[in-house]
Design a protein around this motif. Structure first.
Motif, PDB file in Angstrom:
ATOM      1  N   MET A 281       0.935  -1.505   0.139  1.00 52.59           N
ATOM      2  CA  MET A 281      -0.326  -0.177   0.704  1.00 52.59           C
ATOM      3  C   MET A 281       1.160   1.365  -0.573  1.00 52.59           C
ATOM      4  O   MET A 281       2.370   0.924   0.947  1.00 52.59           O
ATOM      5  N   SER A 282       0.392   2.764  -0.693  1.00 50.53           N
ATOM      6  CA  SER A 282       0.975   3.311  -0.616  1.00 50.53           C
ATOM      7  C   SER A 282       0.677   4.717  -0.091  1.00 50.53           C
ATOM      8  O   SER A 282      -1.315   4.293   0.008  1.00 50.53           O
ATOM      9  N   LEU A 283       0.491   6.043   0.079  1.00 51.60           N
ATOM     10  CA  LEU A 283      -0.018   7.441   0.502  1.00 51.60           C
ATOM     11  C   LEU A 283      -1.146   7.128  -0.012  1.00 51.60           C
ATOM     12  O   LEU A 283      -2.072   7.291  -0.279  1.00 51.60           O
ATOM     13  N   ARG A 284      -0.553   7.219  -1.157  1.00 44.79           N
ATOM     14  CA  ARG A 284      -1.547   7.178  -2.618  1.00 44.79           C
ATOM     15  C   ARG A 284      -2.511   6.778  -3.246  1.00 44.79           C
ATOM     16  O   ARG A 284      -3.486   7.085  -3.218  1.00 44.79           O
ATOM     17  N   HIS A 285      -2.118   5.344  -2.317  1.00 43.03           N
ATOM     18  CA  HIS A 285      -3.663   4.626  -2.897  1.00 43.03           C
ATOM     19  C   HIS A 285      -4.911   4.739  -1.933  1.00 43.03           C
ATOM     20  O   HIS A 285      -5.842   4.514  -1.095  1.00 43.03           O
ATOM     21  N   ALA A 286      -3.905   4.688  -0.578  1.00 44.58           N
ATOM     22  CA  ALA A 286      -5.402   5.573   0.388  1.00 44.58           C
ATOM     23  C   ALA A 286      -5.589   6.784   0.975  1.00 44.58           C
ATOM     24  O   ALA A 286      -6.620   6.575   1.596  1.00 44.58           O
ATOM     25  N   LEU A 287      -5.311   7.995  -0.417  1.00 43.62           N
ATOM     26  CA  LEU A 287      -5.739   9.409  -0.168  1.00 43.62           C
ATOM     27  C   LEU A 287      -6.484   8.685  -0.989  1.00 43.62           C
ATOM     28  O   LEU A 287      -8.435   9.236  -0.820  1.00 43.62           O
ATOM     29  N   LEU A 288      -6.055   7.935  -2.000  1.00 46.48           N
ATOM     30  CA  LEU A 288      -7.639   7.660  -2.742  1.00 46.48           C
ATOM     31  C   LEU A 288      -8.749   7.073  -2.973  1.00 46.48           C
ATOM     32  O   LEU A 288      -9.951   7.175  -3.347  1.00 46.48           O
ATOM     33  N   ALA A 289      -8.353   6.167  -2.199  1.00 45.13           N
ATOM     34  CA  ALA A 289      -9.696   5.447  -1.177  1.00 45.13           C
ATOM     35  C   ALA A 289     -10.674   5.941  -0.397  1.00 45.13           C
ATOM     36  O   ALA A 289     -11.542   6.138  -0.582  1.00 45.13           O
ATOM     37  N   VAL A 290      -9.840   7.036   0.665  1.00 41.80           N
ATOM     38  CA  VAL A 290     -10.262   7.979   1.113  1.00 41.80           C
ATOM     39  C   VAL A 290     -11.985   8.698   0.567  1.00 41.80           C
ATOM     40  O   VAL A 290     -12.453   8.720   0.870  1.00 41.80           O
ATOM     41  N   LEU A 291     -11.039   9.374  -1.043  1.00 45.35           N
ATOM     42  CA  LEU A 291     -11.570   9.822  -1.423  1.00 45.35           C
ATOM     43  C   LEU A 291     -12.693   9.378  -2.163  1.00 45.35           C
ATOM     44  O   LEU A 291     -13.711  10.179  -3.330  1.00 45.35           O
ATOM     45  N   THR A 292     -13.073   7.844  -2.283  1.00 40.60           N
ATOM     46  CA  THR A 292     -13.883   7.264  -3.200  1.00 40.60           C
ATOM     47  C   THR A 292     -15.416   7.365  -2.143  1.00 40.60           C
ATOM     48  O   THR A 292     -15.832   7.544  -2.417  1.00 40.60           O
ATOM     49  N   ALA A 293     -15.085   7.597  -1.186  1.00 45.98           N
ATOM     50  CA  ALA A 293     -16.211   8.284  -0.112  1.00 45.98           C
ATOM     51  C   ALA A 293     -16.918   9.621  -0.513  1.00 45.98           C
ATOM     52  O   ALA A 293     -18.364   9.947  -1.004  1.00 45.98           O
ATOM     53  N   GLU A 294     -16.083  10.942  -0.450  1.00 49.70           N
ATOM     54  CA  GLU A 294     -16.555  12.297  -0.530  1.00 49.70           C
ATOM     55  C   GLU A 294     -15.997  13.550  -0.666  1.00 49.70           C
ATOM     56  O   GLU A 294     -14.663  12.816  -1.063  1.00 49.70           O
ATOM     57  N   PRO A 295     -15.612  14.193  -2.169  1.00 51.26           N
ATOM     58  CA  PRO A 295     -14.534  14.968  -2.102  1.00 51.26           C
ATOM     59  C   PRO A 295     -14.704  15.808  -0.818  1.00 51.26           C
ATOM     60  O   PRO A 295     -15.285  15.963  -0.005  1.00 51.26           O
ATOM     61  N   MET A 296     -13.107  16.223  -0.598  1.00 54.29           N
ATOM     62  CA  MET A 296     -12.614  16.615   1.137  1.00 54.29           C
ATOM     63  C   MET A 296     -11.208  17.362   0.174  1.00 54.29           C
ATOM     64  O   MET A 296     -10.671  17.451  -0.705  1.00 54.29           O
ATOM     65  N   THR A 297     -10.902  18.504   1.366  1.00 50.32           N
ATOM     66  CA  THR A 297     -10.375  19.145   1.558  1.00 50.32           C
ATOM     67  C   THR A 297      -8.484  18.808   2.153  1.00 50.32           C
ATOM     68  O   THR A 297      -8.890  18.097   2.443  1.00 50.32           O
ATOM     69  N   GLY A 298      -7.664  19.280   2.332  1.00 51.20           N
ATOM     70  CA  GLY A 298      -6.339  18.596   2.306  1.00 51.20           C
ATOM     71  C   GLY A 298      -6.312  18.358   4.530  1.00 51.20           C
ATOM     72  O   GLY A 298      -5.892  17.536   4.621  1.00 51.20           O
TER      73      GLY A 298
ATOM     74  N   GLN B 247       3.721  14.992   4.003  1.00 47.97           N
ATOM     75  CA  GLN B 247       3.809  14.111   2.448  1.00 47.97           C
ATOM     76  C   GLN B 247       2.315  14.659   1.691  1.00 47.97           C
ATOM     77  O   GLN B 247       2.127  13.757   0.995  1.00 47.97           O
ATOM     78  N   ILE B 248       1.327  14.406   3.141  1.00 52.43           N
ATOM     79  CA  ILE B 248      -0.026  14.777   2.405  1.00 52.43           C
ATOM     80  C   ILE B 248       0.252  15.397   0.898  1.00 52.43           C
ATOM     81  O   ILE B 248      -0.494  14.988   0.255  1.00 52.43           O
ATOM     82  N   TYR B 249       0.167  16.806   1.516  1.00 56.50           N
ATOM     83  CA  TYR B 249       0.070  17.766   0.311  1.00 56.50           C
ATOM     84  C   TYR B 249       1.057  17.830  -0.540  1.00 56.50           C
ATOM     85  O   TYR B 249       0.458  17.767  -1.861  1.00 56.50           O
ATOM     86  N   PRO B 250       1.720  17.049  -0.400  1.00 57.04           N
ATOM     87  CA  PRO B 250       3.189  17.003  -1.764  1.00 57.04           C
ATOM     88  C   PRO B 250       2.464  16.297  -3.002  1.00 57.04           C
ATOM     89  O   PRO B 250       2.467  15.965  -3.267  1.00 57.04           O
ATOM     90  N   GLU B 251       1.758  14.684  -1.679  1.00 59.07           N
ATOM     91  CA  GLU B 251       1.491  14.210  -2.618  1.00 59.07           C
ATOM     92  C   GLU B 251       0.336  14.178  -3.248  1.00 59.07           C
ATOM     93  O   GLU B 251       0.181  13.597  -4.509  1.00 59.07           O
ATOM     94  N   LEU B 252      -0.676  15.175  -2.407  1.00 58.54           N
ATOM     95  CA  LEU B 252      -2.049  15.296  -3.772  1.00 58.54           C
ATOM     96  C   LEU B 252      -1.344  16.194  -4.991  1.00 58.54           C
ATOM     97  O   LEU B 252      -2.159  16.000  -5.975  1.00 58.54           O
ATOM     98  N   ARG B 253      -0.407  17.467  -4.949  1.00 54.38           N
ATOM     99  CA  ARG B 253      -0.479  17.873  -5.876  1.00 54.38           C
ATOM    100  C   ARG B 253       0.528  16.483  -6.775  1.00 54.38           C
ATOM    101  O   ARG B 253       0.016  17.497  -8.178  1.00 54.38           O
ATOM    102  N   ARG B 254       1.352  16.338  -6.187  1.00 50.83           N
ATOM    103  CA  ARG B 254       1.643  15.107  -7.587  1.00 50.83           C
ATOM    104  C   ARG B 254       0.409  13.784  -7.927  1.00 50.83           C
ATOM    105  O   ARG B 254      -0.060  13.678  -9.756  1.00 50.83           O
ATOM    106  N   MET B 255      -0.158  13.913  -7.797  1.00 47.66           N
ATOM    107  CA  MET B 255      -1.857  13.590  -7.934  1.00 47.66           C
ATOM    108  C   MET B 255      -2.701  14.126  -8.960  1.00 47.66           C
ATOM    109  O   MET B 255      -2.906  13.228  -9.714  1.00 47.66           O
ATOM    110  N   GLU B 256      -2.596  15.587  -8.689  1.00 47.03           N
ATOM    111  CA  GLU B 256      -3.405  16.154  -9.337  1.00 47.03           C
ATOM    112  C   GLU B 256      -2.640  16.308 -10.376  1.00 47.03           C
ATOM    113  O   GLU B 256      -3.514  16.471 -11.561  1.00 47.03           O
TER     114      GLU B 256
END
Length: 210
Positions: free
Chosen positions: A1-18, A39-48
């Motif tokens: 598992m990676s931080l990216r996949h964990a963030l994606l999994a949470v966002l499947t529930a609803e849109p969220m802010t950082g 680590q979360i905000y930089p990863e969100l930028r990379r995912m975007e």
């Protein structure tokens, strides 16, 4: 598992802010995958940039703004691809077992303190996990409720069952760690009662003699 996949999994529930994502990571998600806030905000930028998520700028108060992240079709596909791979458990590093294997170079007091801290940490963790399992049963977890609202009623049982299954595994691990620490403390009591010497204990005694 990676931080990216964990963030994606949470966002499947609803849109969220950082901020929302960090809040959920500090709550339920951290049980399975911990990550520093930095680590979360930089990863969100990379995912975007990878088009796995999109960000909509919304107002926050009179002057401030916030970015609300939503998962894209590519993001859902990335999550599905990750779940299609079989995860092989990695033993990784176990600092506490490494220490325990060499307690003879320590002292009974130090070894007992190490195991007592380990025991207390997992007792607290076990209580938290058991409460979470109860909340899942009662469907009072906010993220779960929103996830259920988006899915057909005939899928709800499976969604809840999978969440409970994951947490039950964490509970079993915590119970095993508690049992292991208790066994270790009992072993220390037995060895010390029989006056079995330790390297560290000899060093402490020698230092006290000086």
């Amino acid at each position: 598992m990676s931080l990216r996949h964990a963030l994606l999994a949470v966002l499947t529930a609803e849109p969220m802010t950082g901020y929302d994502l960090i809040k959920y990571f500090d709550g339920t998600v951290a049980t399975f995958w911990s990550a520093p806030h930095s680590q979360i905000y930089p990863e969100l930028r990379r995912m975007e940039e990878a088009r796995l998520i999109t960000a909509e700028v919304a107002s926050r108060g009179e002057r401030a703004q916030k970015r609300v992240y939503s998962i894209t079709e590519d993001g859902v596909k990335a999550l599905e691809n990750w779940l299609s791979d079989v995860e092989v458990a990695n033993p990784g590093r176990d600092a506490i077992r490494l220490r325990a294997a060499h307690f003879e170079f320590s002292s009974y007091a130090v070894a007992r303190r190490q195991l007592t801290e380990h025991l207390a940490m997992y007792e607290e963790r076990l209580g938290r996990l058991q409460r979470m399992l109860g909340d899942l049963d009662d469907r009072t977890v906010p993220l779960l409720r929103r996830r259920l609202e988006q899915r057909p009623a005939d899928e709800h049982e499976a969604i809840i069952a999978f969440k409970k299954f994951a947490f039950s595994g964490q509970i079993a691990q915590a119970e095993a760690e508690i049992s292991w620490a208790q066994q270790g403390l009992a072993m220390l009591d037995d060895l010390e009662a029989r006056r079995i010497p330790l390297w560290g204990s000899d060093s402490d005694a020698a230092s006290a003699g000086h």
